[in-house]
Every structure is written in structure tokens, then in C-alpha cells.
Motif scaffolding. Structure first.
Motif, PDB file in Angstrom:
ATOM      1  N   VAL A 292       0.825  -1.203   0.000  1.00  0.00           N
ATOM      2  CA  VAL A 292       0.000   0.000   0.000  1.00  0.00           C
ATOM      3  C   VAL A 292       0.859   1.252   0.000  1.00  0.00           C
ATOM      4  CG1 VAL A 292      -0.215   0.124   2.532  1.00  0.00           C
ATOM      5  CG2 VAL A 292      -2.000   1.111   1.073  1.00  0.00           C
ATOM      6  N   ALA A 293       0.431   2.241  -0.788  1.00  0.00           N
ATOM      7  CA  ALA A 293       1.066   3.556  -0.797  1.00  0.00           C
ATOM      8  C   ALA A 293       0.282   4.481   0.113  1.00  0.00           C
ATOM      9  CB  ALA A 293       1.125   4.117  -2.216  1.00  0.00           C
ATOM     10  N   ASN A 294       0.947   4.961   1.152  1.00  0.00           N
ATOM     11  CA  ASN A 294       0.333   5.885   2.103  1.00  0.00           C
ATOM     12  C   ASN A 294       1.493   6.666   2.717  1.00  0.00           C
ATOM     13  OD1 ASN A 294      -0.320   6.689   4.967  1.00  0.00           O
ATOM     14  ND2 ASN A 294      -2.358   6.013   4.347  1.00  0.00           N
ATOM     15  N   TYR A 295       1.627   7.948   2.329  1.00  0.00           N
ATOM     16  CA  TYR A 295       2.845   8.678   2.642  1.00  0.00           C
ATOM     17  C   TYR A 295       2.809   9.282   4.042  1.00  0.00           C
ATOM     18  CZ  TYR A 295       3.988   8.051  -2.271  1.00  0.00           C
ATOM     19  OH  TYR A 295       4.269   7.505  -3.507  1.00  0.00           O
ATOM     20  N   THR A 296       3.128   8.445   5.027  1.00  0.00           N
ATOM     21  CA  THR A 296       3.253   8.906   6.405  1.00  0.00           C
ATOM     22  C   THR A 296       4.569   9.648   6.623  1.00  0.00           C
ATOM     23  OG1 THR A 296       4.308   6.840   7.118  1.00  0.00           O
ATOM     24  CG2 THR A 296       1.894   6.956   7.231  1.00  0.00           C
ATOM     25  N   ARG A 297       5.519   9.480   5.650  1.00  0.00           N
ATOM     26  CA  ARG A 297       6.841  10.117   5.701  1.00  0.00           C
ATOM     27  C   ARG A 297       7.703   9.600   6.844  1.00  0.00           C
ATOM     28  NH1 ARG A 297       6.679  11.868   0.558  1.00  0.00           N
ATOM     29  NH2 ARG A 297       4.951  13.294   0.197  1.00  0.00           N
ATOM     30  N   ASN A 298       7.231   8.602   7.562  1.00  0.00           N
ATOM     31  CA  ASN A 298       7.981   8.045   8.694  1.00  0.00           C
ATOM     32  C   ASN A 298       7.843   6.529   8.657  1.00  0.00           C
ATOM     33  OD1 ASN A 298       8.837   7.103  11.244  1.00  0.00           O
ATOM     34  ND2 ASN A 298       8.203   8.985  12.260  1.00  0.00           N
ATOM     35  N   PRO A 299       8.944   5.782   8.558  1.00  0.00           N
ATOM     36  CA  PRO A 299       8.836   4.329   8.455  1.00  0.00           C
ATOM     37  C   PRO A 299       8.303   3.668   9.706  1.00  0.00           C
ATOM     38  CG  PRO A 299      11.123   4.976   8.765  1.00  0.00           C
ATOM     39  CD  PRO A 299      10.353   6.242   8.522  1.00  0.00           C
TER      40      PRO A 299
ATOM     41  N   ASN B 139       2.619   3.382  10.948  1.00  0.00           N
ATOM     42  CA  ASN B 139       1.809   2.552  10.065  1.00  0.00           C
ATOM     43  C   ASN B 139       0.649   3.346   9.484  1.00  0.00           C
ATOM     44  OD1 ASN B 139       3.336   0.274  10.664  1.00  0.00           O
ATOM     45  ND2 ASN B 139       1.972  -0.387  12.304  1.00  0.00           N
ATOM     46  N   PRO B 140       0.209   2.996   8.276  1.00  0.00           N
ATOM     47  CA  PRO B 140      -1.054   3.561   7.785  1.00  0.00           C
ATOM     48  C   PRO B 140      -2.194   3.019   8.624  1.00  0.00           C
ATOM     49  CG  PRO B 140      -0.324   1.807   6.338  1.00  0.00           C
ATOM     50  CD  PRO B 140       0.784   2.028   7.332  1.00  0.00           C
ATOM     51  N   THR B 141      -3.335   3.669   8.534  1.00  0.00           N
ATOM     52  CA  THR B 141      -4.510   3.152   9.234  1.00  0.00           C
ATOM     53  C   THR B 141      -4.925   1.832   8.603  1.00  0.00           C
ATOM     54  OG1 THR B 141      -5.930   4.414   7.737  1.00  0.00           O
ATOM     55  CG2 THR B 141      -5.304   5.461   9.828  1.00  0.00           C
ATOM     56  N   ASP B 142      -5.791   1.094   9.279  1.00  0.00           N
ATOM     57  CA  ASP B 142      -6.274  -0.162   8.716  1.00  0.00           C
ATOM     58  C   ASP B 142      -6.883   0.090   7.341  1.00  0.00           C
ATOM     59  OD1 ASP B 142      -5.508  -1.582  10.928  1.00  0.00           O
ATOM     60  OD2 ASP B 142      -7.468  -1.476  11.900  1.00  0.00           O
ATOM     61  N   ILE B 143      -6.566  -0.805   6.402  1.00  0.00           N
ATOM     62  CA  ILE B 143      -7.048  -0.648   5.034  1.00  0.00           C
ATOM     63  C   ILE B 143      -8.427  -1.292   4.927  1.00  0.00           C
ATOM     64  CG2 ILE B 143      -6.478  -0.954   2.600  1.00  0.00           C
ATOM     65  CD1 ILE B 143      -4.398   0.594   4.282  1.00  0.00           C
ATOM     66  N   ARG B 144      -9.437  -0.486   4.673  1.00  0.00           N
ATOM     67  CA  ARG B 144     -10.804  -0.982   4.621  1.00  0.00           C
ATOM     68  C   ARG B 144     -10.948  -2.064   3.565  1.00  0.00           C
ATOM     69  NH1 ARG B 144     -12.953   3.442   3.303  1.00  0.00           N
ATOM     70  NH2 ARG B 144     -13.408   2.996   1.101  1.00  0.00           N
ATOM     71  N   GLY B 145     -11.512  -3.200   3.969  1.00  0.00           N
ATOM     72  CA  GLY B 145     -11.743  -4.287   3.031  1.00  0.00           C
ATOM     73  C   GLY B 145     -10.566  -5.223   2.859  1.00  0.00           C
ATOM     74  N   TRP B 146      -9.449  -4.949   3.546  1.00  0.00           N
ATOM     75  CA  TRP B 146      -8.261  -5.804   3.498  1.00  0.00           C
ATOM     76  C   TRP B 146      -7.962  -6.277   4.914  1.00  0.00           C
ATOM     77  CZ3 TRP B 146      -5.420  -6.982  -1.000  1.00  0.00           C
ATOM     78  CH2 TRP B 146      -5.862  -6.337  -2.159  1.00  0.00           C
ATOM     79  N   PRO B 147      -8.683  -7.299   5.384  1.00  0.00           N
ATOM     80  CA  PRO B 147      -8.555  -7.722   6.788  1.00  0.00           C
ATOM     81  C   PRO B 147      -7.167  -8.195   7.156  1.00  0.00           C
ATOM     82  CG  PRO B 147      -9.805  -9.347   5.520  1.00  0.00           C
ATOM     83  CD  PRO B 147      -9.667  -8.134   4.658  1.00  0.00           C
ATOM     84  N   GLN B 148      -6.381  -8.674   6.173  1.00  0.00           N
ATOM     85  CA  GLN B 148      -5.028  -9.129   6.480  1.00  0.00           C
ATOM     86  C   GLN B 148      -4.050  -7.967   6.587  1.00  0.00           C
ATOM     87  OE1 GLN B 148      -6.365  -9.063   3.489  1.00  0.00           O
ATOM     88  NE2 GLN B 148      -4.958  -9.646   1.849  1.00  0.00           N
ATOM     89  N   GLY B 149      -4.544  -6.740   6.306  1.00  0.00           N
ATOM     90  CA  GLY B 149      -3.664  -5.589   6.388  1.00  0.00           C
ATOM     91  C   GLY B 149      -2.741  -5.495   5.186  1.00  0.00           C
ATOM     92  N   TRP B 150      -1.562  -4.932   5.395  1.00  0.00           N
ATOM     93  CA  TRP B 150      -0.607  -4.727   4.311  1.00  0.00           C
ATOM     94  C   TRP B 150       0.668  -5.521   4.585  1.00  0.00           C
ATOM     95  CZ3 TRP B 150       3.788  -2.669   6.429  1.00  0.00           C
ATOM     96  CH2 TRP B 150       3.644  -1.966   7.630  1.00  0.00           C
ATOM     97  N   LEU B 151       1.349  -5.868   3.498  1.00  0.00           N
ATOM     98  CA  LEU B 151       2.616  -6.590   3.597  1.00  0.00           C
ATOM     99  C   LEU B 151       3.792  -5.629   3.414  1.00  0.00           C
ATOM    100  CD1 LEU B 151       3.920  -9.388   3.940  1.00  0.00           C
ATOM    101  CD2 LEU B 151       3.866  -9.607   1.439  1.00  0.00           C
ATOM    102  N   PHE B 152       3.659  -4.714   2.447  1.00  0.00           N
ATOM    103  CA  PHE B 152       4.637  -3.645   2.254  1.00  0.00           C
ATOM    104  C   PHE B 152       3.902  -2.308   2.332  1.00  0.00           C
ATOM    105  CE2 PHE B 152       6.551  -7.261   0.071  1.00  0.00           C
ATOM    106  CZ  PHE B 152       7.880  -7.199   0.483  1.00  0.00           C
ATOM    107  N   HIS B 153       4.587  -1.301   2.858  1.00  0.00           N
ATOM    108  CA  HIS B 153       4.012   0.034   2.981  1.00  0.00           C
ATOM    109  C   HIS B 153       4.980   1.033   2.357  1.00  0.00           C
ATOM    110  CE1 HIS B 153       3.415   3.696   5.884  1.00  0.00           C
ATOM    111  NE2 HIS B 153       2.829   3.915   4.727  1.00  0.00           N
ATOM    112  N   GLN B 154       4.555   1.656   1.265  1.00  0.00           N
ATOM    113  CA  GLN B 154       5.348   2.732   0.659  1.00  0.00           C
ATOM    114  C   GLN B 154       5.057   3.998   1.468  1.00  0.00           C
ATOM    115  OE1 GLN B 154       4.499   4.700  -3.330  1.00  0.00           O
ATOM    116  NE2 GLN B 154       6.152   3.305  -3.908  1.00  0.00           N
ATOM    117  N   TYR B 155       6.012   4.365   2.325  1.00  0.00           N
ATOM    118  CA  TYR B 155       5.760   5.444   3.269  1.00  0.00           C
ATOM    119  C   TYR B 155       6.238   6.811   2.771  1.00  0.00           C
ATOM    120  CZ  TYR B 155      10.693   5.275   4.648  1.00  0.00           C
ATOM    121  OH  TYR B 155      12.068   5.327   4.645  1.00  0.00           O
ATOM    122  N   THR B 156       7.059   6.827   1.706  1.00  0.00           N
ATOM    123  CA  THR B 156       7.503   8.105   1.161  1.00  0.00           C
ATOM    124  C   THR B 156       7.952   7.929  -0.289  1.00  0.00           C
ATOM    125  OG1 THR B 156       8.978  10.015   1.486  1.00  0.00           O
ATOM    126  CG2 THR B 156       9.921   7.838   1.903  1.00  0.00           C
ATOM    127  N   ASP B 157       7.913   9.024  -1.027  1.00  0.00           N
ATOM    128  CA  ASP B 157       8.479   9.051  -2.371  1.00  0.00           C
ATOM    129  C   ASP B 157       9.658  10.002  -2.426  1.00  0.00           C
ATOM    130  OD1 ASP B 157       7.082  11.403  -2.014  1.00  0.00           O
ATOM    131  OD2 ASP B 157       6.141  11.401  -3.994  1.00  0.00           O
TER     132      ASP B 157
END
Length: 259
Positions: A174-181, A184-202
Motif C-alpha cells: 500500500v502507498a500511504n505517505y506517512t513520511r515516517n517508516p 503505520n497507515p490506518t487499517d485498510i478498509r476491506g483488506w482484513p489481512q492488512g498490508w505486507l509492504f508500505h510505501q511510506y515516502t516518495d
């Protein structure tokens, strides 16, 4: 697949600025030019990388062969991704795109490589049902040819509103730019297993990449978990021929496993 969510780490103040106790990686394409992989690999918090391979049908990233060969040389765990173009129709149906992806980058879908990735970013106007079906057919085709189901990359908004996780049955990057590794992003609606990788910045500044900030990602797990994701099957036969044609080589003809 149900996985335990890892907590937000409570140790960032013990780390140098910009550092993280979590596993971090980058994703690159031709836009990063000639990456200095020796310098990149020597940096703290570069534990893996994803490399752009293809887009639609007929577009191969100009740096694909170089990035695969060089990242292999420094023994960095890597995977490849395909930028989907469901908006173009015609020859770019999901099966054609999946076949083009495997035919072009199948050499990086063998032993020691991270799972391939389907990058979904465009054509929201087609709606959730169409985009879910398109993605599912792509995933099925790649899985049937490689034995591994690709991960899906999408923004949090795209994943929640345009992809049905119960149909796709795969992991989310999931891409969610928290800018801090460490955030975590908030829970992803409809994805009960959550995320495996988080793109936190570009915008991560990284020695070895001189074209501005680079995308950086957090892996939700340990080094052993990351290693467990890697292919165990041999590299497909086309690998040697494809890379030889580009004047490049794999390490011993295949990726080495960690540990």
C-alpha cells in the motif's frame, strides 16, 4: 492468508535520524537513471528493492536488465513489478499484459526472487467490479505460469474503493505517505489481512541515486519472513538468453537465497 499485525515500534528515539529498526527497501525504474547499487546496498535500511519491469504491452523499462544484474551482484533481495494499463483496452487485456510481463521479466521470477507485483494506479472510472476482475485475471495468469501469486500495489484509496481483496486473495503493498517508516497507515478498509509492504515516502534521499528522492517502503515482518517470500523454484530457462542478449549475467545463473 491471515498475518499478525506488527506493532508500531517504540524505539525511534534510539535511532539515528531517518533510521529504522524495521526492514526498509526501495523501488526504482528508469526515472532513477543508473543507480549505483554498491553505494545503495552499503546504506543502512536498504534491505530489499522492487524494480520496474514492464508497462502495458510492449513497454520494457530501459533499466530493467541493468538493475536486475547489478542488484543481484550486490546480493540485494529484489522483485519486479508491472505497471498495469487497463485503461487502454484492446491488446492490453489482463492476459496479454500478464504474458508480456512474464515473457519479458520471467528471469526475475525464479529462485531467490521476491514475488512479482501488479501495480494498479489508473482507470478508476471503470469501477470496482471491472478493476477487480481485471486484476484477478492478471494474477491468475502470472500465478499459473510462475507458481507464485503476485502482490498488488495500490494507494490506500485505490485499494479500498476499487479492489476487492476477497476476490484477489493476495497480499497488499500500500502507498500511504506517512513520511515516517515507524508510522503505520490506518487499517485498510476491506483488506482484513492488512498490508505486507508500505510505501511510506516518495522522497527518501539515498546515496547512489542522484535523481532526487526515491520511493521507500517498509516490510511488515522480519528478515526470516522476507526470506520466506522468495521463490524456491529454479529461474526459468529464458533468463540466461535474455540477459546474455543484454550483455548481463545473473549470479551463477540464479539468485542466491539468504541464510
Amino acid at each position: 492468508m491471515t498475518r499478525r499485525r506488527l506493532p508500531i515500534l517504540a524505539v525511534p528515539l534510539l535511532l539515528a535520524p531517518g533510521a529504522s529498526a524495521r526492514l526498509l527497501g526501495i523501488d526504482v525504474s528508469n526515472f532513477q537513471g543508473d543507480v549505483d547499487w554498491d553505494t545503495v546496498q552499503a546504506q543502512p535500511n536498504v534491505d530489499f528493492a522492487f524494480l520496474k519491469a514492464t508497462e502495458g504491452v510492449g513497454f520494457r523499462d530501459a533499466k530493467l536488465f541493468r538493475n536486475v544484474s547489478e542488484a543481484n551482484r550486490v546480493d540485494l533481495p529484489i522483485g519486479v513489478y508491472h505497471f498495469a494499463r487497463p485503461d487502454t483496452g484492446g491488446s492490453n487485456d489482463p492476459l496479454n499484459e500478464a504474458d508480456y510481463f512474464v515473457d519479458t521479466a520471467g528471469f526475475a521470477m525464479g529462485e531467490g526472487y521476491l514475488p512479482p507485483v501488479l501495480d494498479m494506479e489508473v482507470f478508476q472510472s471503470a469501477g470496482r467490479s471491472f478493476l477487480t476482475s481485471w486484476s484477478d485475471r492478471f494474477l491468475d495468469r502470472v500465478e499459473s505460469r510462475t507458481g507464485v501469486r503476485p502482490i498488488v500495489y495500490a494507494s490506500e484509496f485505490y485499494a479500498e474503493d476499487f479492489l476487492d481483496a476477497s476476490v484477489l486473495q493476495t497480499e497488499l503493498w500500500v502507498a500511504n505517505y506517512t513520511r515516517n517508516p515507524n508510522l503505520n497507515p490506518t487499517d485498510i478498509r476491506g483488506w482484513p489481512q492488512g498490508w505486507l509492504f508500505h510505501q511510506y515516502t516518495d522522497r527518501r534521499d539515498l546515496p547512489g541515486i542522484n535523481t532526487g528522492g526515491v520511493d521507500s517502503n517498509v516490510f511488515d515482518g522480519t528478515l526470516a519472513d522476507l526470506d520466506a517470500l522468495r521463490f524456491s523454484a529454479p529461474v526459468p530457462e529464458p533468463a540466461t538468453a535474455l540477459l546474455a542478449a543484454a550483455g548481463l549475467t545473473l549470479l551463477g545463473g540464479r539468485r542466491r537465497r539468504v541464510g
